[in-house]
Design an enzyme around this catalytic site. Structure first.
Site, PDB file in Angstrom:
ATOM      1  N   ASP A  49     -17.224   3.380  25.320  1.00  0.00           N
ATOM      2  CA  ASP A  49     -15.861   3.335  24.790  1.00  0.00           C
ATOM      3  C   ASP A  49     -15.274   4.748  24.866  1.00  0.00           C
ATOM      4  O   ASP A  49     -15.880   5.702  24.367  1.00  0.00           O
ATOM      5  CB  ASP A  49     -15.869   2.845  23.348  1.00  0.00           C
ATOM      6  CG  ASP A  49     -14.480   2.441  22.882  1.00  0.00           C
ATOM      7  OD1 ASP A  49     -14.218   1.233  22.830  1.00  0.00           O
ATOM      8  OD2 ASP A  49     -13.684   3.348  22.583  1.00  0.00           O
ATOM      9  N   GLU A 100     -10.177   0.233  26.691  1.00  0.00           N
ATOM     10  CA  GLU A 100     -10.954   1.405  27.075  1.00  0.00           C
ATOM     11  C   GLU A 100     -12.457   1.173  26.937  1.00  0.00           C
ATOM     12  O   GLU A 100     -13.239   2.126  26.900  1.00  0.00           O
ATOM     13  CB  GLU A 100     -10.539   2.613  26.224  1.00  0.00           C
ATOM     14  CG  GLU A 100     -10.838   2.496  24.745  1.00  0.00           C
ATOM     15  CD  GLU A 100      -9.717   1.840  23.942  1.00  0.00           C
ATOM     16  OE1 GLU A 100      -9.619   2.108  22.741  1.00  0.00           O
ATOM     17  OE2 GLU A 100      -8.927   1.061  24.541  1.00  0.00           O
TER      18      GLU A 100
END
Length: 375
Positions: A248, A292
């Site tokens: 992430d 993301e």
């Protein structure tokens, strides 16, 4: 890694389709060769006087029929296996054609077959017609098969000239028609095959697009949902390790807010390219799971090796950052890493949750770090 890389497609569509068509179209032929011979022999003037030869020919056509039925498509549908199957099946077709051609010639030659010669001749016409229209996928072999059906009988008719002149000329003219029809049937078969191949390719391209993230060109969530359970099942069945890395991007929202979404897209693309450089083995499946968040599926990879690659990626990313409009911006990532626990026969859902929990623990502990999934 391509969406179907776990299950590679080594099979040529054309060879597979030809094998299937040949298999379907040849099954009934063996029956009719046998029936045609039994009728020709049974309706002859003296079938009992030709008992040995008659039974021998019956056994031959029965054997050819059984061998066609038993010659099933190969279990491994790769190009080499399919080519070998096609060659062997055509050997059966050609041998049967030769057998019938000799049977027809015998019926034309022996006076005992006077009452049943028409059966043999009509059967020859029927078999050669079926050959021209049903087995046109291999034109040269089909021509040979038709000639094997026709040539022995035509040779006998030529020897019996002029008493058999009309029949010989008629069969010769029909043979020329069959060869012309075969040429056309061959073109139509392969044109249809080409069209079907294009449709298959187009469907696969659409399938590929539906499973690929358009921005990063990595696999998307749909691909992950399809690939992950299959990899887990495969690892459990074979007893091999399977590691999962979840990543992430830290504080990605700031990039979007401060520099705009186009810069955010550039960051995501750069992040994906960095992943390709570190996780570059053919077996690694790189995916964008959404926003993301990214993932790497690593079949055959133990936990320590997965951790080494994941940590290397984290360090290189933090060291180099992200270059935007000539300005170097800090860029880091949090990672969760785990390996499938085959001893507990762990499910795909439980495995993913363990690694996902590790990712959130890495973020909660300050980001820019790697956390191992708890056993």
């Amino acid at each position: 890694m391509a969406p179907d890389a776990l299950f590679p497609r080594n099979t040529s569509f054309a060879l597979l389709r030809e094998s299937q068509d040949t298999r379907v179209r040849t099954r009934l032929g063996g029956i009719y060769y046998l029936l045609a011979w039994i009728l020709t022999w049974s309706f002859s003037a003296a079938p009992g006087s030709m008992l040995v030869l008659g039974l021998a020919a019956t056994a031959f056509f029965a054997l050819m029929m059984v061998m066609r039925w038993l010659h099933r498509l190969p279990a491994h549908e790769n190009n080499e296996c399919l080519r070998q199957w096609i060659d062997r099946h055509w050997a059966l077709i050609l041998l049967t054609s030769l057998g019938w051609g000799l049977a027809h010639a015998w019926a034309l030659l022996r006076p005992e077959f006077e009452p049943s010669r028409l059966i043999a001749t009509l059967s020859t016409v029927a078999f050669s017609t079926a050959m021209a229209f049903n087995f046109s996928m291999r034109k040269r072999r089909c021509v040979v098969a038709i000639l094997l059906l026709y040539a022995p009988g035509l040779a006998v008719l030529a020897w019996q000239w002029p008493s058999q002149e009309a029949l010989a000329v008629t069969l010769a003219f029909y043979l020329s028609y069959l060869l012309l029809a075969l040429n056309r049937s061959h073109r139509e078969y392969h044109a249809t095959l080409t069209m079907e191949q294009q449709l298959v390719d187009q469907r696969e391209r659409y399938e590929q697009l539906s499973r690929t993230d358009s921005l990063t060109q990595l696999g998307n969530r749909l691909q992950f949902n399809s690939l992950f359970p299959a990899m887990v099942a495969n690892a459990l069945r074979q007893g091999t390790p399977l590691s999962l890395v979840l990543l992430d991007i830290d504080f990605f929202k700031r990039i979007n807010d401060e520099y705009g979404h186009s810069s955010g897209d550039a960051c995501l693309s750069d992040f994906a390219e960095r992943m390709r450089k570190v996780f570059r083995r053919d077996s690694d499946a790189l995916l964008r799971l959404g926003g993301e968040e990214f993932g790497v599926l690593m079949p055959g990879t133990p936990l320590d090796e997965a951790c080494q690659l994941a940590e290397r990626f984290r360090v290189e990313l933090a060291t180099r950052g992200f270059e935007l409009h000539g300005q170097r911006l800090p860029l880091t990532t949090s990672l969760g890493v785990g390996c499938l626990d085959a001893k507990r026969n762990e499910s795909a859902e439980a495995f993913f949750k363990r690694v996902d929990d590790a990712l959130y623990r890495a973020k909660a502990e300050g980001r820019d770090r790697l956390a191992l999934a708890l056993s």
